[in-house]
Design a protein around this motif. Structure first.
Motif, short mmCIF file in Angstrom:
data_model
loop_
_atom_site.label_atom_id
_atom_site.label_comp_id
_atom_site.label_asym_id
_atom_site.label_seq_id
_atom_site.Cartn_x
_atom_site.Cartn_y
_atom_site.Cartn_z
N SER A 1 5.39 10.41 -12.98
CA SER A 1 4.53 9.25 -13.19
C SER A 1 3.08 9.61 -12.82
O SER A 1 2.83 10.46 -11.97
CB SER A 1 4.99 8.07 -12.33
OG SER A 1 6.16 7.47 -12.89
N THR A 2 2.16 8.94 -13.49
CA THR A 2 0.75 9.13 -13.20
C THR A 2 0.33 8.05 -12.20
O THR A 2 0.22 6.88 -12.56
CB THR A 2 -0.08 9.02 -14.49
OG1 THR A 2 0.38 9.99 -15.43
CG2 THR A 2 -1.55 9.25 -14.20
N ILE A 3 0.11 8.46 -10.95
CA ILE A 3 -0.12 7.52 -9.86
C ILE A 3 -1.50 7.77 -9.27
O ILE A 3 -1.85 8.91 -8.93
CB ILE A 3 0.95 7.69 -8.76
CG1 ILE A 3 2.36 7.61 -9.35
CG2 ILE A 3 0.77 6.63 -7.67
CD1 ILE A 3 3.46 8.03 -8.40
N ILE A 4 -2.27 6.72 -9.13
CA ILE A 4 -3.58 6.82 -8.46
C ILE A 4 -3.34 6.83 -6.96
O ILE A 4 -2.84 5.86 -6.40
CB ILE A 4 -4.48 5.64 -8.86
CG1 ILE A 4 -4.69 5.62 -10.38
CG2 ILE A 4 -5.83 5.73 -8.14
CD1 ILE A 4 -5.37 4.37 -10.88
N GLU A 5 -3.69 7.94 -6.31
CA GLU A 5 -3.42 8.07 -4.87
C GLU A 5 -4.63 7.63 -4.07
O GLU A 5 -5.70 8.24 -4.15
CB GLU A 5 -3.05 9.50 -4.53
CG GLU A 5 -2.60 9.65 -3.09
CD GLU A 5 -2.12 11.06 -2.76
OE1 GLU A 5 -1.20 11.19 -1.95
OE2 GLU A 5 -2.68 12.01 -3.33
N LYS A 6 -4.46 6.58 -3.26
CA LYS A 6 -5.52 6.11 -2.37
C LYS A 6 -5.28 6.56 -0.93
O LYS A 6 -6.21 6.87 -0.20
CB LYS A 6 -5.60 4.58 -2.45
CG LYS A 6 -6.00 4.08 -3.84
CD LYS A 6 -6.12 2.56 -3.87
CE LYS A 6 -6.58 2.08 -5.24
NZ LYS A 6 -6.69 0.59 -5.30
N ASP A 7 -4.02 6.54 -0.53
CA ASP A 7 -3.65 7.02 0.80
C ASP A 7 -2.14 7.23 0.81
O ASP A 7 -1.47 7.09 -0.21
CB ASP A 7 -4.08 6.03 1.90
CG ASP A 7 -3.57 4.62 1.63
OD1 ASP A 7 -2.37 4.47 1.28
OD2 ASP A 7 -4.36 3.65 1.73
N SER A 8 -1.59 7.55 1.98
CA SER A 8 -0.14 7.77 2.10
C SER A 8 0.54 6.69 2.93
O SER A 8 1.64 6.90 3.45
CB SER A 8 0.13 9.15 2.71
OG SER A 8 -0.37 9.20 4.04
N GLU A 9 -0.11 5.54 3.04
CA GLU A 9 0.44 4.47 3.87
C GLU A 9 1.79 3.99 3.33
O GLU A 9 2.64 3.55 4.09
CB GLU A 9 -0.56 3.31 3.92
CG GLU A 9 -0.23 2.24 4.96
CD GLU A 9 -0.21 2.78 6.39
OE1 GLU A 9 0.48 2.17 7.23
OE2 GLU A 9 -0.88 3.79 6.65
#
Length: 588
Positions: free
Chosen positions: A171-179
Motif C-alpha cells: 500500500s502507498t501510505i503517507i508516513e507522518k510518524d510511528s505512533e
C-alpha cells in the motif's frame, strides 16, 4: 396458497432448520449461487447464512444492494481498480473509492469481522468512520491501497483491540510518524498477523515490535519494511510462536550478523536484500522451510543453487529469473514437494546478476516439469521458449491450477515460435487450470493456437492474453470455447472493436473485459454490438505517460473496460474515462 405449495414443492419439503444446517456446509460461491436460484426460500436462506462475499469489481453492485441481501455478512473482500493499475496502466484517478462502502458498513453489517480492500482509494476519514462503528473487527486488509496516512492507522490501532490481522502490504501510505504502531503495541494482545511489507514505512521503533512480541503470544506472522535485521534480535527472542518473517535489510558488516537467530518455529521466510555473506544465518534451519521469498534478495544463480539445495521441504518459492536454468534444475532435483513457483523478471532487464546463466528458458522449465510433479501454481518470465517444456508441463503437472508465462522481449531470436502445439498440450494435460496467462510477442501464437486455447480451456475462469493471434478470425474461433471464462484481459493484440464485441457476446459466462491496444474505429460505435442491460462500457483514451526509467513521454494505447453492473453506469468517472451507456447507445 398456490405460491406456498409451489415453494414447498421446489424446496423438496426441507425444513428451515435443516436447510440452514445444509447451507452451512456449502462454501464455494458458485455452488451458493446455484442453490440460491432453486426457489425463493433457498434464496432467502442463502442470504441469511452467507458468511463471506468477494466483490471482484466495486462498481459491479452498490453498497445498499449488498446490504439488503446479505446483512449478516461476517467477511467482505472488495476489489477496486483493475489489475492493470498495478503496472501503472490505469490513470491514478480512475476510481475505486472506498467511501460509499465504508459509510454503508458503518450503518449496517453488524456481524462483520473481516474486511479486505484491494486496489482501492482509502482516506483517513474512511478508516476513522469504519473503526468507530466496527471496533470489533478481527481482520483489516488494505491490500495495494492508497490515499491514507499513518493518522488513519492510528484510528485503527486505538479502536480495534480485537484485531488479529492488520495487512498493509504494497500500500502507498503517507508516513507522518510511528505512533500507530506504538498504540497497536499498547492496546492489542491478540494480534496474529502484522504486515507492512513493501511499504515506505521506515520510522518504525523496534521497541514497539518487541512489545508486540511480548504482549501478543499468538503472533505467527510479521512482514516488515526496511528494518535493519540486527536491530530485530530482541524481537526474534520474544516472538517464540512466529511461523513467518519477511522483510528487513542488511546494511552492516557480515560478521556482525553472527548473533542473529530466527525464532525456532519459522517455516516461511522472506529474505529482502540478503547477500551471499549473510546466507549462513538461514542454513541451520533451511531443511525445515516451507516457503522462501527471494524476490528482493541480492543473490546470484550460484547462491540460489546453494540455498535451494538445502531446502528439501520447500512448497512455495518466489524469486527472480536470476535463478536461471541451473537453479531450476537444482529445484527440480531437491524440492519434490514444491506446489507454488513464481519467477519475476529482475527490476532492471539488464541487471548485472542476470548474465547468460541467470535467465530462464525451455531447458529449466522442462527440468522443473519432470521433477516437481505436485506443482499447482507456476508464474514465470522466460528469455527463451519452445513447445517442448509446455508439452512436459501438460504431461507431468496434473495438479496445475494456475499457469502464467511471459516471454521477455530482450532476446531478438527465439528458438521456436509459434507455440500452438505446446499450448494445446498444456491445456489438454492440465485440466484443472482455472487461471491462465500467456504474454508472448508477434508470431508467438497463431490463430490456430487461439482456437486451441478456446477449445481446451473448459474450466478456466480468468485469462490474460498478450500479443497473441494474427487476425479477428482467431479471436472469433477462440470465443466459441471457454464456457466458464468470467474475466478476460488482453494487451497488444491486433483485434478490431467489432471482433471484441462479438467475442463478449459469445462468451456466455463473461463478466469482465479489459483490453489495451486494439484496432479502434473512428467513433467507437462498433463496441455497441455488445451493448445490453447491466453492461457498462468505459473507454480510456490514448494518453502520454512518463517512462519509469528516463521520464521520457511514451504513448500508451487506448483501453476498453467493460463489466456487468447492477448499479448502472458509475458517476465518478474522471475526464480521462469516457463511459459509454449501453442502454441509450450514446456517449453521455
Amino acid at each position: 396458497m398456490e405460491n406456498r405449495n409451489l415453494n414447498r414443492m421446489m424446496s423438496f419439503n426441507i425444513s428451515d432448520e435443516a436447510l440452514g444446517c445444509v447451507m452451512a456446509y456449502i462454501h464455494d460461491p458458485r455452488d451458493r449461487d446455484a442453490v440460491s436460484l432453486v426457489c425463493r426460500k433457498w434464496y432467502e436462506t442463502d442470504a441469511l447464512t452467507r458468511k463471506h462475499i468477494t466483490i471482484a469489481m466495486c462498481y459491479a453492485t452498490s453498497p445498499s444492494r449488498l446490504r439488503r441481501r446479505f446483512e449478516r455478512l461476517e467477511s467482505l473482500k472488495l476489489k477496486g481498480k483493475p489489475r492493470a493499475a498495478m503496472f501503472n496502466l490505469i490513470p491514478e484517478d480512475w476510481g475505486g473509492y472506498v467511501t460509499p462502502w465504508v459509510n454503508e458498513i458503518a450503518n449496517a453489517f453488524n456481524c462483520l469481522k473481516c474486511l479486505h480492500f484491494r486496489r482501492m482509494i482509502v482516506k483517513d476519514t474512511d478508516l476513522e468512520v469504519l473503526v468507530r462503528a466496527r471496533n470489533m473487527l478481527q481482520a483489516l486488509k488494505l491490500d495495494k491501497c492508497s490515499g491514507f496516512s499513518t493518522d488513519g492507522l492510528l484510528h485503527v490501532a486505538r479502536s480495534c483491540r480485537s484485531l488479529k490481522t492488520l495487512f498493509l502490504e504494497e500500500s502507498t501510505i503517507i508516513e507522518k510518524d510511528s505512533e500507530w504502531l506504538h498504540e497497536l503495541a499498547l492496546n492489542n494482545t491478540v494480534l496474529e498477523t502484522l504486515n507492512f511489507y513493501a511499504t515506505d514505512l521506515d520510522r518504525i521503533r523496534i521497541e514497539d515490535l518487541e512489545l508486540i512480541a511480548r504482549n501478543c503470544h499468538s503472533l505467527v506472522s510479521l512482514k516488515v519494511s526496511d528494518c535493519e535485521i540486527l536491530d530485530l534480535v530482541g524481537f526474534f527472542r520474544a516472538a517464540t510462536a512466529l511461523d513467518e518473517f519477511g522483510g528487513g535489510s542488511y546494511n552492516l558488516l557480515p560478521d556482525q550478523y553472527a548473533v542473529v537467530s530466527f525464532p525456532p518455529r519459522v517455516r516461511r521466510l522472506g529474505l529482502s536484500y540478503m547477500r551471499r555473506s549473510e546466507m549462513h544465518i538461514v542454513f541451520p534451519f533451511a531443511s525445515l522451510l516451507k516457503k522462501l521469498d527471494l524476490l528482493y534478495a541480492m543473490l546470484d544463480t550460484e547462491d540460489h543453487c546453494q540455498l535451494i539445495n538445502r531446502c528439501p521441504n520447500l512448497e512455495v518459492l518466489e524469486t527472480r529469473n536470476v535463478i536461471g536454468d541451473r537453479g531450476l534444475e537444482v529445484l527440480a532435483r531437491s524440492c519434490k514437494r514444491l506446489k507454488r513457483l513464481r519467477i519475476e523478471r529482475g527490476a532492471d532487464e539488464h541487471d548485472d546478476m542476470e548474465d547468460e546463466q541467470g535467465s530462464v528458458s525451455q531447458r529449466g522449465l522442462t527440468d522443473l516439469a519432470q521433477g516437481c510433479l505436485e506443482l499447482e501454481y507456476l508464474a514465470v518470465y522466460v528469455s527463451d521458449i519452445t513447445n517442448a517444456p509446455l508439452e512436459s508441463i501438460g504431461t507431468y503437472c496434473k495438479n496445475l491450477c494456475d499457469f502464467r508465462l511471459v516471454l521477455l522481449d530482450r532476446e531478438e531470436r527465439i528458438t521456436e515460435l509459434p507455440l500452438d502445439n505446446g499450448v494445446r498440450a498444456l491445456l489438454r494435460g492440465c485440466q484443472r487450470i482455472r487461471r491462465f496467462a500467456l504474454y508472448l510477442r508477434s508470431g508467438g501464437l497463431t490463430d490456430v493456437g487461439l482456437r486451441y486455447i478456446g477449445q481446451y480451456s473448459q474450466n478456466v475462469r480468468w485469462m490474460l492474453l498478450g500479443c497473441v493471434g494474427e487476425s479477428d478470425a482467431g479471436l472469433l474461433e477462440f470465443s466459441r470455447g471457454c464456457p466458464n471464462l468470467q474475466k478476460l484481459e488482453m494487451r497488444g493484440c491486433c483485434f478490431s472493436e467489432h471482433a471484441l464485441a462479438v467475442t463478449v457476446m459469445r462468451l456466455i459466462s463473461l463478466r469482465y473485459l479489459w483490453v489495451q491496444g486494439y484496432r479502434a474505429s473512428a467513433t467507437g460505435c462498433d463496441l455497441l454490438t455488445m451493448a445490453r442491460p447491466f453492461w457498462n462500457i468505459e473507454l480510456i483514451p490514448q494518453r502520454q505517460v512518463a517512462n519509469a526509467d528516463d521520464d521520457a513521454l511514451i504513448e500508451q494505447p487506448a483501453h476498453i473496460l467493460a463489466y456487468y453492473s447492477l448499479a448502472g453506469p458509475r458517476t465518478d468517472c474522471p475526464e480521462t474515462v469516457i463511459p459509454l451507456d449501453p442502454l441509450s447507445f450514446r456517449n453521455p
